[in-house]
Design an enzyme around this catalytic site. Structure first.
Site, PDB file in Angstrom:
ATOM      1  N   ASP A 235       0.831  -1.200   0.000  1.00 19.46           N
ATOM      2  CA  ASP A 235       0.000   0.000   0.000  1.00 19.46           C
ATOM      3  C   ASP A 235       0.870   1.257   0.000  1.00 19.46           C
ATOM      4  O   ASP A 235       0.564   2.252  -0.660  1.00 19.46           O
ATOM      5  CB  ASP A 235      -0.924   0.000   1.213  1.00 19.46           C
TER       6      ASP A 235
ATOM      7  N   HIS B 100      -5.378  -3.540   5.417  1.00 20.08           N
ATOM      8  CA  HIS B 100      -4.886  -3.934   4.091  1.00 20.08           C
ATOM      9  C   HIS B 100      -6.051  -4.456   3.254  1.00 20.08           C
ATOM     10  O   HIS B 100      -6.017  -5.540   2.703  1.00 20.08           O
ATOM     11  CB  HIS B 100      -3.805  -5.007   4.236  1.00 20.08           C
TER      12      HIS B 100
END
Length: 360
Positions: free
Chosen positions: A179, A206
């Site tokens: 990310d 996530h």
């Protein structure tokens, strides 16, 4: 990957016949890294990148099939790490024994006809079995969890270690580095700044909107981005996994970029273990930063794993709203006595899983 690791990889690739000097080799501790799921789509490129890392002395590659070939292939690279391949449950203990870091990309991707319940149960079972072995053979290792859904596999691992009496909250990490990698790349492109100089913290989880990039804290700062630009960059970061799956026409997910991100985080852990000061990365860990039991934020790494879980800093109004939106009440999921806490939005009521939990 940090510029230092990129340089190390580049140097190793250029050394066709040169070896590290004995003095250089003696200047750092010997470190063993084990990759569980090393024959998979993430595991193979991750094995390559860890073989190139000069901080790795021993690289242990494990999977239920195919590992001898991967190990033989990677072992031919002229970098210092010694490579061994292990296959099947009977060799798992040997693969793990003495490991300083265990990286877990093991698991299955979602296949046609497979429900989210099916996928979760399979991957949760795999993680449970691997963590049971870790608690027996290398209970002091740092655990880097890549297997999805990270929002749930990390708490599952914690419960397995607690049951075994080996849980150390400082040594269990959910790898959310992908990310961060995406946020850096997308921000650099939009702000027209050098990507190698960019840093963007990404907090939360996530999966979907639990991924919250803090572009207000991005460096170098840019005044060229509008509120709409920030919203679009946030959405693209959250949907990065879907973007890759669609680009691959459903025939794969983010394996190469995930392997890269996994190597970045493992490198940071190795540096922390070796006493390098001020090593900070974002990771999904046990946390008191919010009321959620596990949360991704900046973490200072050291010789014991987590040295400090850092706060969120000053948030923009948009980021404050995003933070509140990702805080969905936990769903308790019994996994053979373990409890997983999943707080992804738009979840399947039975499992608490967001669609994008299933892909990187």
């Amino acid at each position: 990957m940090r510029p230092s690791l990129l340089r190390s990889a580049s140097q190793l690739l250029r050394r066709s016949r040169r070896d590290y000097s004995s003095a250089a080799a003696a200047s750092q501790p010997e470190r063993k890294v084990a990759i569980l799921g090393a024959a998979g789509g993430i595991g193979q490129p991750l094995a390559l990148l860890m073989k190139l890392n000069p901080l790795v002395s021993s690289l242990s590659l494990y999977d239920i099939a195919g590992t001898p070939g991967v190990a033989a292939d990677v072992s031919h690279i002229n970098s210092p790490a010694l490579v061994k391949g292990f296959v099947g449950e009977e060799q798992l203990g040997e693969a793990l024994e003495g490991s300083d870091i265990v990286i877990i990309p093991a698991g299955v991707p979602r296949k046609p006809g497979m429900t989210r319940d099916d996928l979760f149960n399979i991957n949760a079972g795999i993680v449970k079995g691997l963590c049971t072995a870790i608690s027996k053979y290398c209970p002091n290792a740092l655990i880097n969890m890549i297997s999805n859904p990270v929002n749930s596999t990390v708490p599952i691992a914690a419960e397995v270690f607690k049951k075994a009496g080996t849980y150390d909250e400082k040594k269990l990490f959910g790898v959310t580095t992908l990310d961060v990698v995406r946020a850096k790349t997308f921000y650099a492109g939009k702000a027209n700044v050098p990507v190698t100089e960019v840093n963007v913290p990404v907090v939360g989880g996530h999966a979907g909107i639990t991924i919250l990039p803090l572009f207000s804290q991005a460096t170098p700062a840019s005044n060229a981005l509008s509120h709409e630009d920030i919203k679009a960059l946030t959405k693209r970061t959250q949907d990065g996994g879907t973007e890759v799956v669609e680009a691959k026409a459903g025939k794969g997910s983010a394996t190469l970029s995930m392997a890269y991100a996994g190597a970045v985080f493992a490198d940071a852990c190795l540096k922390g273990l070796n006493g390098v000061p001020d090593v900070v990365e974002c990771s999904f860990v046990q946390s008191t930063v919010t009321e959620l039991p596990f949360f991704a934020s900046k973490v200072r790494l050291g010789k014991n794993g987590v040295e400090e879980v850092l706060g969120l800093g000053q948030l923009s109004n948009f980021e404050k709203e995003g933070l509140e939106n990702l805080k969905v009440p936990s769903a308790n999921l019994p996994i053979d006595g373990a409890v997983a806490y999943s707080w992804s939005p738009h979840r399947n009521p039975a499992l608490g899983l967001h669609e994008t939990d299933l892909i990187n």
